[in-house]
Design a protein around this motif. Sequence first.
Motif: not given
Length: 88
Positions: A5-24
């Motif tokens: 779940e912590l890993q998912l939050l880390y990925i979630f944060d990157a997606i929210m910051t980048e607003r792109s799955v590829t850039r995340a």
Amino acid sequence: MKNQELQLLYIFDAIMTERSVTRAAERLSMTQPAVSNAISRMRQIWNDPLFVRKGRNIEPTSHALSLWDQVSRPMYDLSNAASATQLD
């Protein structure tokens, strides 16, 4: 909270910051399919689509925005603490 779940939050944060799955994925040194799989797991856990396609980018749902309001600052603080070169 489980490590996954912590890993998912880390990925979630990157997606929210980048607003792109590829850039995340690039930011996290992951493949785009791995990030997409993580989004699928997040959708199941949080029972929300979280992101919707808008052209070539993605838009967060209201639930995703609410979640990010709660986790963005702690994630930032954890990242800074982990990268600190000197401890007091």
